[in-house]
Write a protein that holds these residues in place. Structure first.
Motif, PDB file in Angstrom:
ATOM      1  N   VAL A 159      72.647  72.848  -6.395  1.00 29.90           N
ATOM      2  CA  VAL A 159      73.550  73.447  -7.548  1.00 29.90           C
ATOM      3  C   VAL A 159      72.705  73.901  -8.550  1.00 29.90           C
ATOM      4  O   VAL A 159      73.255  73.777  -9.869  1.00 29.90           O
ATOM      5  CB  VAL A 159      74.463  72.517  -7.777  1.00 29.90           C
ATOM      6  CG1 VAL A 159      75.544  72.277  -6.746  1.00 29.90           C
ATOM      7  CG2 VAL A 159      74.301  71.315  -8.605  1.00 29.90           C
ATOM      8  N   SER A 173      71.212  76.894 -10.801  1.00 30.09           N
ATOM      9  CA  SER A 173      71.328  78.370 -10.989  1.00 30.09           C
ATOM     10  C   SER A 173      70.209  79.055 -11.401  1.00 30.09           C
ATOM     11  O   SER A 173      69.473  78.630 -12.210  1.00 30.09           O
ATOM     12  CB  SER A 173      72.399  78.453 -12.202  1.00 30.09           C
ATOM     13  OG  SER A 173      73.563  78.077 -11.912  1.00 30.09           O
ATOM     14  N   SER A 227      73.156  77.481  -6.653  1.00 31.63           N
ATOM     15  CA  SER A 227      74.449  77.222  -6.489  1.00 31.63           C
ATOM     16  C   SER A 227      75.334  78.580  -6.997  1.00 31.63           C
ATOM     17  O   SER A 227      75.782  79.359  -5.902  1.00 31.63           O
ATOM     18  CB  SER A 227      74.918  76.394  -7.483  1.00 31.63           C
ATOM     19  OG  SER A 227      74.563  76.808  -8.794  1.00 31.63           O
ATOM     20  N   PRO A 238      80.011  71.809  -2.878  1.00 31.54           N
ATOM     21  CA  PRO A 238      78.949  71.058  -3.331  1.00 31.54           C
ATOM     22  C   PRO A 238      78.584  70.199  -1.987  1.00 31.54           C
ATOM     23  O   PRO A 238      77.198  70.103  -1.764  1.00 31.54           O
ATOM     24  CB  PRO A 238      79.569  70.187  -4.353  1.00 31.54           C
ATOM     25  CG  PRO A 238      80.823  70.981  -4.949  1.00 31.54           C
ATOM     26  CD  PRO A 238      81.429  71.647  -3.690  1.00 31.54           C
ATOM     27  N   MET A 244      76.389  72.237   0.131  1.00 29.50           N
ATOM     28  CA  MET A 244      75.031  72.498  -0.378  1.00 29.50           C
ATOM     29  C   MET A 244      74.298  71.182  -0.113  1.00 29.50           C
ATOM     30  O   MET A 244      72.982  71.196   0.186  1.00 29.50           O
ATOM     31  CB  MET A 244      75.025  73.035  -1.915  1.00 29.50           C
ATOM     32  CG  MET A 244      75.429  74.225  -1.998  1.00 29.50           C
ATOM     33  SD  MET A 244      75.502  75.003  -3.621  1.00 29.50           S
ATOM     34  CE  MET A 244      76.751  74.130  -4.345  1.00 29.50           C
ATOM     35  N   PRO A 281      73.962  79.177  -1.078  1.00 29.94           N
ATOM     36  CA  PRO A 281      75.247  78.433  -0.559  1.00 29.94           C
ATOM     37  C   PRO A 281      75.530  79.266   0.560  1.00 29.94           C
ATOM     38  O   PRO A 281      75.718  80.612   0.428  1.00 29.94           O
ATOM     39  CB  PRO A 281      76.231  78.218  -1.526  1.00 29.94           C
ATOM     40  CG  PRO A 281      75.706  79.370  -2.575  1.00 29.94           C
ATOM     41  CD  PRO A 281      74.282  79.761  -2.698  1.00 29.94           C
TER      42      PRO A 281
END
Length: 230
Positions: free
Chosen positions: A20, A22, A45, A170, A173, A198
């Motif tokens: 997660v 970015s 993410s 989540p 992932m 993802p």
């Protein structure tokens, strides 16, 4: 994202597998998605372009939406300006005015939501950062109290009573990075393991919240929702 950056500042030797995070390239976590080139790899993410999708979904459930505020903590969400730009771009297409609403403390949350809710035709997009996630119950309670339609990026916001969420799973992932941990422990170099995106996105709708806000759910959302919480 923030823990990944902090860990890389602490070590360039110990393998790091992130989840997660970015914009790992833009923030210098890896050199490229295809060849990370250092001691870190994992799953990123959200892309900033998600901002447009959030606005589109919010517009679907609130057809008379005229303005939307994007709430975030600038200290916890370094990519917030990119998401805001995405929302503003989409807003021009949907005739919706978009504004950024930064919050730094818990008292800011109440003031921000109260201010946004005073204008008719308003909605809220909550960016996922450490601050908004840890204060999600307060945010959800206030948006319900002020009858402010709000969309979130992660499922557990909707599960905790929020109206609507759309974003990567989540759990999905975390499962993705499990294989990378295994391969690294068996001797592979994270520098050569491509950063993954993802693979599963989920749209979650909370019917109790729609009733509390007095919203009618269009058939389009019912048919496309991955989960409807009753």
């Amino acid at each position: 994202t923030a823990p990944s950056i902090a860990l890389l500042q602490a070590t360039r030797m110990i393998p790091i597998v992130f989840v997660v995070a970015s914009d790992p390239v833009g923030l210098g976590i890896v050199q490229s998605l295809a060849r990370p080139g250092g001691n870190a790899t994992g799953v990123y993410s959200l892309e900033p372009s998600m901002g447009g999708k959030w606005l589109e979904l919010l517009k679907d459930i609130v057809p008379d939406l005229r303005r939307v505020a994007v709430i975030f903590n600038p200290d916890a969400g370094p990519l917030a300006p990119l998401y805001l730009h995405s929302v503003e771009t989409a807003g021009a297409l949907f005739s919706v005015e978009a504004t950024g609403t930064p919050v730094h403390e818990t008292s800011d949350i109440e003031r921000a939501i109260s201010s946004v809710a005073q204008e008719r035709g308003s909605g809220l997009i909550v960016l996922p950062d450490v601050f908004t996630i840890s204060h999600r119950k307060q945010i959800i309670a206030l948006t319900t109290q002020h009858r402010l339609p709000t969309i979130y990026a992660l499922r557990y916001f909707a599960a905790d009573g929020g109206l609507l969420s759309y974003g990567p799973s989540p759990l999905g992932m975390i499962r993705q990075v499990g294989s990378y941990v295994d391969r690294i422990l068996k001797g592979e170099d994270p520098a050569n393991l491509p950063v993954q995106g993802p693979t599963k996105f989920e749209l979650v709708l909370n019917l109790k919240a729609t009733k509390a806000l007095g919203l009618a759910v269009p058939d389009k959302l019912f048919s496309t929702a991955d989960e409807v919480i009753e």
